[in-house]
Every structure is written in C-alpha cells, then in structure tokens.
Design a protein around this motif. Structure first.
Motif, PDB file in Angstrom:
ATOM      1  N   ALA A 111       0.842  -1.193   0.000  1.00 48.74           N
ATOM      2  CA  ALA A 111       0.000   0.000   0.000  1.00 48.74           C
ATOM      3  C   ALA A 111       0.883   1.250   0.000  1.00 48.74           C
ATOM      4  O   ALA A 111       2.034   1.200   0.449  1.00 48.74           O
ATOM      5  CB  ALA A 111      -0.882  -0.002   1.242  1.00 48.74           C
ATOM      6  N   PRO A 112       0.326   2.348  -0.479  1.00 45.52           N
ATOM      7  CA  PRO A 112       1.093   3.601  -0.431  1.00 45.52           C
ATOM      8  C   PRO A 112       1.460   4.015   0.992  1.00 45.52           C
ATOM      9  O   PRO A 112       2.515   4.602   1.216  1.00 45.52           O
ATOM     10  CB  PRO A 112       0.152   4.621  -1.068  1.00 45.52           C
ATOM     11  N   ASP A 113       0.589   3.675   1.950  1.00 43.81           N
ATOM     12  CA  ASP A 113       0.893   3.978   3.356  1.00 43.81           C
ATOM     13  C   ASP A 113       1.750   2.848   3.906  1.00 43.81           C
ATOM     14  O   ASP A 113       1.264   1.773   4.248  1.00 43.81           O
ATOM     15  CB  ASP A 113      -0.392   4.119   4.163  1.00 43.81           C
ATOM     16  N   ARG A 114       3.041   3.095   4.007  1.00 46.52           N
ATOM     17  CA  ARG A 114       3.998   2.055   4.388  1.00 46.52           C
ATOM     18  C   ARG A 114       3.866   1.626   5.845  1.00 46.52           C
ATOM     19  O   ARG A 114       4.484   0.651   6.257  1.00 46.52           O
ATOM     20  CB  ARG A 114       5.411   2.555   4.103  1.00 46.52           C
ATOM     21  N   THR A 115       3.045   2.335   6.629  1.00 43.35           N
ATOM     22  CA  THR A 115       2.866   1.940   8.031  1.00 43.35           C
ATOM     23  C   THR A 115       1.782   0.874   8.195  1.00 43.35           C
ATOM     24  O   THR A 115       1.627   0.330   9.283  1.00 43.35           O
ATOM     25  CB  THR A 115       2.531   3.165   8.912  1.00 43.35           C
ATOM     26  N   GLU A 116       1.043   0.575   7.137  1.00 39.15           N
ATOM     27  CA  GLU A 116       0.020  -0.464   7.217  1.00 39.15           C
ATOM     28  C   GLU A 116       0.668  -1.838   7.293  1.00 39.15           C
ATOM     29  O   GLU A 116       1.792  -2.049   6.834  1.00 39.15           O
ATOM     30  CB  GLU A 116      -0.904  -0.403   5.993  1.00 39.15           C
ATOM     31  N   GLN A 117      -0.079  -2.784   7.850  1.00 38.02           N
ATOM     32  CA  GLN A 117       0.329  -4.182   7.909  1.00 38.02           C
ATOM     33  C   GLN A 117      -0.686  -5.001   7.123  1.00 38.02           C
ATOM     34  O   GLN A 117      -1.876  -4.660   7.069  1.00 38.02           O
ATOM     35  CB  GLN A 117       0.385  -4.682   9.361  1.00 38.02           C
ATOM     36  N   MET A 118      -0.221  -6.100   6.518  1.00 36.74           N
ATOM     37  CA  MET A 118      -1.090  -6.932   5.691  1.00 36.74           C
ATOM     38  C   MET A 118      -1.366  -8.266   6.388  1.00 36.74           C
ATOM     39  O   MET A 118      -0.477  -8.833   7.020  1.00 36.74           O
ATOM     40  CB  MET A 118      -0.439  -7.163   4.327  1.00 36.74           C
ATOM     41  N   PHE A 119      -2.600  -8.748   6.224  1.00 32.60           N
ATOM     42  CA  PHE A 119      -3.040 -10.003   6.833  1.00 32.60           C
ATOM     43  C   PHE A 119      -3.841 -10.805   5.811  1.00 32.60           C
ATOM     44  O   PHE A 119      -4.522 -10.238   4.968  1.00 32.60           O
ATOM     45  CB  PHE A 119      -3.940  -9.731   8.047  1.00 32.60           C
ATOM     46  N   MET A 120      -3.760 -12.138   5.922  1.00 33.51           N
ATOM     47  CA  MET A 120      -4.578 -13.036   5.109  1.00 33.51           C
ATOM     48  C   MET A 120      -5.211 -14.089   6.007  1.00 33.51           C
ATOM     49  O   MET A 120      -4.640 -14.481   7.011  1.00 33.51           O
ATOM     50  CB  MET A 120      -3.728 -13.770   4.061  1.00 33.51           C
ATOM     51  N   ARG A 121      -6.376 -14.544   5.580  1.00 36.94           N
ATOM     52  CA  ARG A 121      -7.093 -15.638   6.247  1.00 36.94           C
ATOM     53  C   ARG A 121      -7.483 -16.637   5.161  1.00 36.94           C
ATOM     54  O   ARG A 121      -8.036 -16.255   4.124  1.00 36.94           O
ATOM     55  CB  ARG A 121      -8.343 -15.095   6.921  1.00 36.94           C
ATOM     56  N   PHE A 122      -7.218 -17.914   5.402  1.00 36.77           N
ATOM     57  CA  PHE A 122      -7.479 -18.969   4.427  1.00 36.77           C
ATOM     58  C   PHE A 122      -8.611 -19.861   4.930  1.00 36.77           C
ATOM     59  O   PHE A 122      -8.550 -20.349   6.061  1.00 36.77           O
ATOM     60  CB  PHE A 122      -6.217 -19.813   4.203  1.00 36.77           C
ATOM     61  N   ARG A 123      -9.625 -20.075   4.077  1.00 34.12           N
ATOM     62  CA  ARG A 123     -10.746 -20.947   4.426  1.00 34.12           C
ATOM     63  C   ARG A 123     -10.944 -21.965   3.329  1.00 34.12           C
ATOM     64  O   ARG A 123     -10.722 -21.673   2.150  1.00 34.12           O
ATOM     65  CB  ARG A 123     -12.035 -20.146   4.577  1.00 34.12           C
ATOM     66  N   VAL A 124     -11.423 -23.147   3.703  1.00 33.52           N
ATOM     67  CA  VAL A 124     -11.729 -24.196   2.738  1.00 33.52           C
ATOM     68  C   VAL A 124     -13.241 -24.363   2.678  1.00 33.52           C
ATOM     69  O   VAL A 124     -13.916 -24.388   3.715  1.00 33.52           O
ATOM     70  CB  VAL A 124     -11.066 -25.539   3.121  1.00 33.52           C
ATOM     71  N   GLN A 125     -13.754 -24.474   1.460  1.00 32.73           N
ATOM     72  CA  GLN A 125     -15.171 -24.711   1.237  1.00 32.73           C
ATOM     73  C   GLN A 125     -15.346 -26.017   0.467  1.00 32.73           C
ATOM     74  O   GLN A 125     -14.451 -26.425  -0.272  1.00 32.73           O
ATOM     75  CB  GLN A 125     -15.790 -23.569   0.433  1.00 32.73           C
ATOM     76  N   TYR A 126     -16.489 -26.671   0.647  1.00 31.19           N
ATOM     77  CA  TYR A 126     -16.786 -27.891  -0.095  1.00 31.19           C
ATOM     78  C   TYR A 126     -18.080 -27.702  -0.876  1.00 31.19           C
ATOM     79  O   TYR A 126     -18.951 -26.913  -0.505  1.00 31.19           O
ATOM     80  CB  TYR A 126     -16.894 -29.110   0.831  1.00 31.19           C
ATOM     81  N   PHE A 127     -18.177 -28.433  -1.987  1.00 27.98           N
ATOM     82  CA  PHE A 127     -19.375 -28.391  -2.818  1.00 27.98           C
ATOM     83  C   PHE A 127     -20.294 -29.520  -2.398  1.00 27.98           C
ATOM     84  O   PHE A 127     -19.905 -30.689  -2.407  1.00 27.98           O
ATOM     85  CB  PHE A 127     -19.005 -28.536  -4.296  1.00 27.98           C
ATOM     86  N   ARG A 128     -21.512 -29.159  -1.999  1.00 28.33           N
ATOM     87  CA  ARG A 128     -22.491 -30.160  -1.581  1.00 28.33           C
ATOM     88  C   ARG A 128     -23.423 -30.436  -2.755  1.00 28.33           C
ATOM     89  O   ARG A 128     -24.130 -29.541  -3.228  1.00 28.33           O
ATOM     90  CB  ARG A 128     -23.267 -29.680  -0.356  1.00 28.33           C
ATOM     91  N   VAL A 129     -23.401 -31.664  -3.211  1.00 28.46           N
ATOM     92  CA  VAL A 129     -24.141 -32.060  -4.409  1.00 28.46           C
ATOM     93  C   VAL A 129     -25.645 -31.905  -4.219  1.00 28.46           C
ATOM     94  O   VAL A 129     -26.345 -31.447  -5.126  1.00 28.46           O
ATOM     95  CB  VAL A 129     -23.781 -33.508  -4.820  1.00 28.46           C
ATOM     96  N   ASP A 130     -26.165 -32.240  -3.028  1.00 28.66           N
ATOM     97  CA  ASP A 130     -27.622 -32.240  -2.856  1.00 28.66           C
ATOM     98  C   ASP A 130     -28.246 -30.853  -2.984  1.00 28.66           C
ATOM     99  O   ASP A 130     -29.371 -30.732  -3.439  1.00 28.66           O
ATOM    100  CB  ASP A 130     -28.037 -32.916  -1.546  1.00 28.66           C
ATOM    101  N   ASP A 131     -27.539 -29.795  -2.633  1.00 23.76           N
ATOM    102  CA  ASP A 131     -28.117 -28.456  -2.797  1.00 23.76           C
ATOM    103  C   ASP A 131     -27.379 -27.606  -3.838  1.00 23.76           C
ATOM    104  O   ASP A 131     -27.763 -26.462  -4.093  1.00 23.76           O
ATOM    105  CB  ASP A 131     -28.221 -27.719  -1.462  1.00 23.76           C
ATOM    106  N   GLN A 132     -26.306 -28.172  -4.430  1.00 19.91           N
ATOM    107  CA  GLN A 132     -25.560 -27.495  -5.496  1.00 19.91           C
ATOM    108  C   GLN A 132     -24.993 -26.145  -5.054  1.00 19.91           C
ATOM    109  O   GLN A 132     -24.930 -25.197  -5.839  1.00 19.91           O
ATOM    110  CB  GLN A 132     -26.444 -27.298  -6.741  1.00 19.91           C
ATOM    111  N   HIS A 133     -24.531 -26.072  -3.788  1.00 18.82           N
ATOM    112  CA  HIS A 133     -23.933 -24.854  -3.252  1.00 18.82           C
ATOM    113  C   HIS A 133     -22.601 -25.165  -2.571  1.00 18.82           C
ATOM    114  O   HIS A 133     -22.367 -26.288  -2.125  1.00 18.82           O
ATOM    115  CB  HIS A 133     -24.868 -24.183  -2.227  1.00 18.82           C
ATOM    116  N   TRP A 134     -21.781 -24.117  -2.456  1.00 21.53           N
ATOM    117  CA  TRP A 134     -20.514 -24.210  -1.720  1.00 21.53           C
ATOM    118  C   TRP A 134     -20.778 -23.832  -0.265  1.00 21.53           C
ATOM    119  O   TRP A 134     -21.540 -22.901   0.011  1.00 21.53           O
ATOM    120  CB  TRP A 134     -19.482 -23.266  -2.320  1.00 21.53           C
TER     121      TRP A 134
END
Length: 165
Positions: free
Chosen positions: A57-80
C-alpha cells in the motif's frame, strides 16, 4: 420523503468517511489473487494448499493479513459451504505494506469418505490494517492461472478447485 433525506445523507457521509469496504477500495492489481497450489498429490496426500498474493500500500505503516478458508461443494443443494472444523487459518500477518507484494499460504488435510471424494475450493480474505484498525479488506475465491513464489506441488500448479479422493 423529506424526513428520510437527512438519514440518506448521513449514511452516505459514513461511507465516504472511510469505513472498510466489504468489496475493497484498493484498485485491483495483478498481484491480488487466490489459488489452489497443492491438490492431493503423492507428496501431499489428502491435502489442499491455498495460496494468496496481495499488493502493498502507499501507506507504508500499514500491515497486511490473510485468512485462508476451505469450502466444499455439496451435491444435494448445489452450493458451496464453509467447512467448519480444521479449515480456517484465522487472520495471519504476512508483512508490512511497504513491500510491493507478499504471498502466503496454508495446507489443510482432509480424509475423504470411504469410496468417495470431496470437491474443495479456497476463499482468501485480505486485510490492510493500521494498528488495530482495518483500513481495507476484501475476499477472493480461488482461481487458476497464478504463479506462486513457493510451495506448489507439482511446481507451477494453480487451480480453482481440488478433488480429494
């Protein structure tokens, strides 16, 4: 109608005051992506690896963070759906925003059902913080075609989904 006008103006002022956006106010960058870089290989059986990349970022005092999540595809409702156990890294510090780009990733292991399989994907949440305040944030689903700086198995692997058998 005239009673609602001040409320609308007040709400617009709050948005313009810099509240973190769910979509992210930072311009999109080729350095901003999420991918699957490991998917049930000989070296990493029953494993999905999710990797993200985010620009500084242009503001060099900022800190960066990431969060990782896993999702699964459920066939019976066709959603993640989010996997609720053992599939969320929580927010992890990835470095100072003074860097042009930072990458990070996490491995998650899942034993498939007997005789079955799971179709998985990742969701990576990105945050730029100044002290304890989140100044911007967004989330991306995994997509193919990205080049990880480390950790791919096999080398150069990048996918949007992963099937664990």
């Amino acid at each position: 109608m005239s009673r609602r006008a001040p409320l609308v103006v007040f709400a617009a002022a709050l948005v313009l005051a810099g509240a973190p956006s769910a979509l992210g106010a930072r311009p999109r960058s080729p350095e901003l992506w999420a991918t699957i870089n490991v998917c049930d290989t000989i070296a990493h059986p029953d494993t999905i690896g999710i990797r993200g990349s985010m620009p500084g970022a242009p503001d060099r005092t900022e800190q960066m963070f990431m969060r990782f999540r896993v999702q699964y595809f459920r066939v019976d409702d066709q959603h993640w759906h989010n996997i609720t156990k053992g599939a969320d890294s929580g927010f992890l510090p990835v470095g100072s925003a003074r860097y042009k780009v930072r990458q990070a990733g996490r491995l998650f292991v899942f034993a498939p059902p007997a005789g079955g399989s799971f179709e998985l994907r990742g969701k990576v949440y990105f945050q730029w913080r100044k002290g304890a305040k989140v100044v911007d944030q967004l989330a991306l689903l995994t997509t193919a075609g990205h080049r990880s700086s480390a950790g791919s198995d096999p080398a150069g692997y990048s996918s949007d989904t992963c099937v664990i058998r």
